[in-house]
Write an enzyme that holds these catalytic residues in place. Structure first.
Site, short mmCIF file in Angstrom:
data_model
loop_
_atom_site.label_atom_id
_atom_site.label_comp_id
_atom_site.label_asym_id
_atom_site.label_seq_id
_atom_site.Cartn_x
_atom_site.Cartn_y
_atom_site.Cartn_z
N GLU A 12 -22.95 48.47 34.73
CA GLU A 12 -23.23 49.26 33.51
C GLU A 12 -23.91 50.59 34.23
OE1 GLU A 12 -24.90 46.98 30.53
OE2 GLU A 12 -22.85 46.60 29.49
N GLU A 45 -17.01 42.12 30.12
CA GLU A 45 -18.12 41.60 29.15
C GLU A 45 -17.80 41.99 27.73
OE1 GLU A 45 -22.23 42.50 29.59
OE2 GLU A 45 -21.94 42.74 31.94
C1 BG6 Z 1 -25.01 44.09 29.44
C2 BG6 Z 1 -25.22 43.24 30.62
O1 BG6 Z 1 -25.96 45.04 29.02
O2 BG6 Z 1 -25.05 43.06 28.14
C3 BG6 Z 1 -25.68 42.02 30.69
O3 BG6 Z 1 -24.52 43.80 31.37
C4 BG6 Z 1 -26.35 41.51 29.07
O4 BG6 Z 1 -26.50 41.82 31.76
C5 BG6 Z 1 -25.40 41.88 28.12
O5 BG6 Z 1 -26.83 40.24 29.08
C6 BG6 Z 1 -25.84 41.39 26.94
O6 BG6 Z 1 -26.84 41.84 26.44
P1 BG6 Z 1 -28.22 40.87 26.00
O7 BG6 Z 1 -29.33 41.80 26.20
O8 BG6 Z 1 -27.90 40.37 24.86
O9 BG6 Z 1 -28.42 40.09 27.19
#
Ligand code: BG6
Length: 475
Positions: A179, A372
């Protein structure tokens, strides 16, 4: 069958959110280890509050995380049982270069990941490795100021070259920086940057961005030199922006906001700064130091594929102050009444995923990878410890349908899909354990209590069937 038979199904984690063992095996602290749980987390993440070591009175969730450092065998076995074809993970920079500026790596750290790759291989799981996932060794922050310093390029490329040499033949898919656009929104998390009074923050952020972009291009070059089979990707915190109304100025604002993120990928995928970025830097008087050879470095080594995270879309307006804001995400967004929200206020929009895939494919014409996607939710285990997470199944099912449409109807080239937090882990934004994403429940709460026992959720069996049917059986 809609998806290619080699489609890479799997799950994703990041070292600092799962491993723990932060001072074991010669490892030292990194930026994310010192993000405290609680209200100061945000200020530290933004680089507004200095915290470069553990302080009394705070709880630091990364310290033990879910203890994967000691339990990876069991965890990988569970991933294999679900039929994972790929496991996206990150290396902890300070496990391999504890200070970050050493000449020689820490052998114990290298051996740890070697054992993981060995285990994955046994199960026929392909690793997809992020070299830096919100990860800057603390020493590099204290001594050099993190990514605002050009010397970071040298430290990062030494680290990248070391792991690419060492894991040659074991790892083929690499992501340079997770990211990368987060740097603009959470400079400490994305770049190890702590601001001082009077700093020109915008200039510092774009200078750090330039260093990361050069480092990423050099790492791509090194990867190809070490092994022509290596495939290197960039990684965007994705989610496109909708204009709140059809007023032209709202649409223009959506374009501007999309470009904040595309800026990075434009450079990484096309090999040069886009004109709108050069104009912005000049217009805003941001004086970014670039060296003679930088243009050539960027042009020489664009990435092979483009990856992104997708949780939600965002909605914007030229008159944002007139509207109610959505909550819970670092990217500001107006509340979109057409969409439901998660318990953390992230707006659920499966079609937005298809839209993003189309925008990225139209723009770059390179293979894409969704690295993701997932639902952060509160899970309540029954008396046997079992979680019936139908809400998670529903979320994932609808997003899978959406990307299948992007492939089947729109012709987008998609290499794979790794759901975020395939095993419960520490949330990056809030440091919570209670914001769970996994197919596997981990018994641990927000204060660090719990046995760390792993239990399969209902979604575990569901995802297994999704993978076995190559995405055909979603019910
Ligand atoms: C992304 C990241 O921003 O979102 C992860 O690459 C992160 O590391 C994921 O965990 C989800 O966000 P959060 O804050 O719910 O963990």
């Amino acid at each position: 069958m809609v998806l290619d038979k080699n489609f890479l199904w799997g799950g994703a984690t990041a070292a600092n959110q799962v491993e723990g063992g932060v001072l074991e095996g010669g490892r030292k602290l990194s930026n994310i280890d010192v993000l405290p749980f609680g209200e100061d987390r945000r200020a530290v993440s933004l680089g507004e509050m200095e915290m470069l070591e553990w302080k009394d009175g705070y709880y630091y969730p990364a310290k033990q995380a879910i203890d994967m450092y000691h339990q990876y065998l069991e965890d990988i076995k569970l991933f294999a049982e679900m039929g994972f074809k790929v496991y996206r993970m990150s290396l902890s920079w300070s496990r391999i270069f504890p200070n970050g500026d050493e000449e020689e790596p820490n052998e114990e750290g290298l051996l740890f990941y070697e054992a993981i790759f060995e285990e994955l291989k046994k199960h026929g799981i392909e690793p997809l490795v992020t070299i830096a996932h919100f990860d800057v060794p603390i020493h590099l922050i204290k001594e050099y100021g993190g990514w605002k310093n050009r010397r970071m390029i040298e430290f990062y490329t030494r680290y990248a070259e070391t792991v690419m040499q060492r894991y040659k033949g074991r790892v083929k898919y690499w992501l340079t920086i997770n990211e990368i656009n987060i740097l603009l929104h959470q400079p400490f998390v994305g770049g190890g940057i702590v601001f001082k009074e009077g700093d020109n923050k915008e200039e510092i952020k774009y200078q750090a961005a330039h260093h990361q972009l050069i480092a990423s291009a050099l790492a791509t070059k090194i990867a190809h030199e070490i092994d022509p089979d290596n495939k290197v990707g960039c990684m965007l915190a994705g989610g496109s922006h909708y204009p709140y109304t059809c007023r032209p100025e709202d649409y223009q604002e959506a374009i501007r906001r999309d470009r904040e993120g595309y800026f990075f990928i434009d450079v990484q995928a096309r090999g040069k700064y886009p004109n709108y970025a050069l104009k912005k830097l000049a217009r805003e008087g941001l004086n970014i130091h670039m060296e003679e050879q930088d243009k050539a470095i960027l042009a020489e080594s664009p990435v092979d594929f483009v990856t992104f995270s997708y949780y939600c879309s965002r909605t914007v307006s030229a008159h944002a102050e007139d509207y109610e804001q959505a909550t819970g995400n670092i990217f500001p967004s107006i509340k979109n009444e057409n969409l439901p929200s998660t318990e953390w206020g992230w707006q659920i929009d499966p079609l937005g995923l298809r839209n993003s895939l189309n925008q990225l494919y139209d723009r770059y014409q390179k293979p894409l990878f969704i690295v993701e996607n997932g639902l952060g939710a509160i899970d309540t285990p029954d008396e046997t410890g079992y979680v019936s997470d139908d809400y998670r199944i529903d979320y994932l099912k609808r997003h899978i349908e959406a990307f299948k449409d992007a492939v089947e109807i729109d012709g987008v080239e998609l290499l794979g899909y790794t759901t975020w937090g395939c095993i419960d882990l520490v949330a990056a934004s809030t440091g919570q354990m209670s914001k769970r994403y996994g197919f596997i429940y981990v018994d641990r709460d927000d204060e660090g209590n719990g046995s760390l026992k792993r239990t399969k959720k209902k979604s575990f069996e569901w995802y297994k069937q999704v993978i076995a049917s190559n995405g055909e059986m979603l019910e």
